[in-house]
Enzyme design. Structure first.
Site: not given
Ligand code: NAD
Length: 299
Positions: A55, A99, A122
């Site tokens: 990422k 994460q 997200d």
């Protein structure tokens, strides 16, 4: 009948990434800033480390700022919440991603609730889930966004399609159902308690498998000509002892019946990070109250 066409997620992700790069360039020229994405990893799960590294790499390749925070596995919830509070306030950070999964001592809901919804790239915050459900501008989870773009590679207008999604998770199945409703599909969400899953799957013009069971969906479950999107990523042992990745769809059988299908790897996976980059630019534009740069129009 001829074999299915393969929907190339890697190529599509590269196109999206290029559009993000052009959009970032435009933001820099016209508005004098570049978006920033902060990724927080707690612990040292090897798979999560790889995701976080990728990422960061893709964020900088797109011309954006990447901020990585690797916190030890025994980090307490309060310490993580403090870190998030600082990132919420930072003007250089437009997107925040924590994460998952998190270590046991940390409640993931409390963590997601703590992220500023306008920085929640997200799309997991309840505010964004609610915005999506009622059709307001929202930050939407990346994997379902990628699934829709992949399906549109096979058929530009999904209107009227009978869509069946297998899997009802908050990160894939449910938000994807909302997105496909927005595309005017007739949507069914199937799950572990669905009666006669093969029969339900066979109704689908667009079948999405997001289950986490290797090759659950057989060729005989697929309506001839259907578009098949395989979200599953399952690591299985081969006879020679080496591991390989397979999806939730038995690819070899399915491609004999489907009209178009995504492979694993090289389908949904690459699209997820590409859509994260798009979400970071979107979040930055929302925060600054400026229109989305032209290269990202329609995304
Ligand atoms: P999850 O475990 O949260 O949800 C799985 C869903 O599948 C549940 O809703 C459950 O009801 C359903 N299910 C389980 N067993 C079933 C069965 N036998 N029949 C029918 N339905 C069944 O999983 P998730 O987070 O949504 O992820 C699903 C898969 O997608 C996993 O393989 C995951 O690794 C993969 N994934 C891939 C990406 C990507 O970027 N490609 C992103 C997220 C998830």
């Amino acid at each position: 009948m001829s074999e299915a066409s393969i929907i190339d997620g890697k190529a599509l992700a590269a196109q999206v990434q290029e559009r993000v790069r052009a959009a970032v360039e435009e933001l820099k020229k016209r508005h004098g800033f570049v978006p920033g994405l902060a990724v927080v990893l707690v612990g040292d799960d090897p798979a999560s480390r790889v995701y976080v590294r990728n990422k960061g790499k893709r964020t900088t390749e797109a011309g954006m700022k990447s901020f990585e925070y690797q916190l030890p596995a025994d980090t307490g919830e309060e310490a993580l919440l403090e870190r998030i509070a600082r990132l919420n306030k930072s003007p250089e950070v437009h997107g925040i991603l924590v994460q998952l999964p998190l270590p046991k001592q940390i409640n993931p809901d409390r963590v997601i609730d703590a992220i500023d919804p306008d920085k929640d790239v997200d799309g997991f915050h309840v505010i964004n889930a609610g915005r999506l459900a009622v059709g307001r501008p929202a930050l939407v989870p990346c994997t379902p966004l990628g699934c829709v773009l992949l399906a549109k590679q096979a058929k530009a207008d999904l209107t009227g399609l009978e869509a069946v999604i297998i899997g009802r998770s908050n990160i894939v199945g449910k938000p994807l159902a909302q997105l496909l409703l927005r595309e005017n599909c007739t949507v069914t969400i199937a799950h572990s308690r669905t009666r006669d899953l093969p029969e339900v799957a066979r109704r689908a013009d667009l079948l999405v498998a997001a289950v986490g069971r290797p090759e659950l969906v057989r060729g005989s479950w697929i309506k001839p000509g259907a578009i098949v999107i395989d979200v599953g990523i399952n690591r299985v042992e081969r006879e020679n002892g080496k591991a390989k990745l397979v999806g939730d769809v038995a690819f070899g059988e399915a491609k004999e019946v489907a009209g178009a299908i995504t492979p694993v790897p090289g389908g949904v996976g690459p699209m997820t990070i590409a859509m994260l980059l798009v979400n970071t630019v979107k979040a930055a534009c929302m925060q600054r109250n400026i229109p989305l740069p032209r290269p990202l129009a329609g995304l």
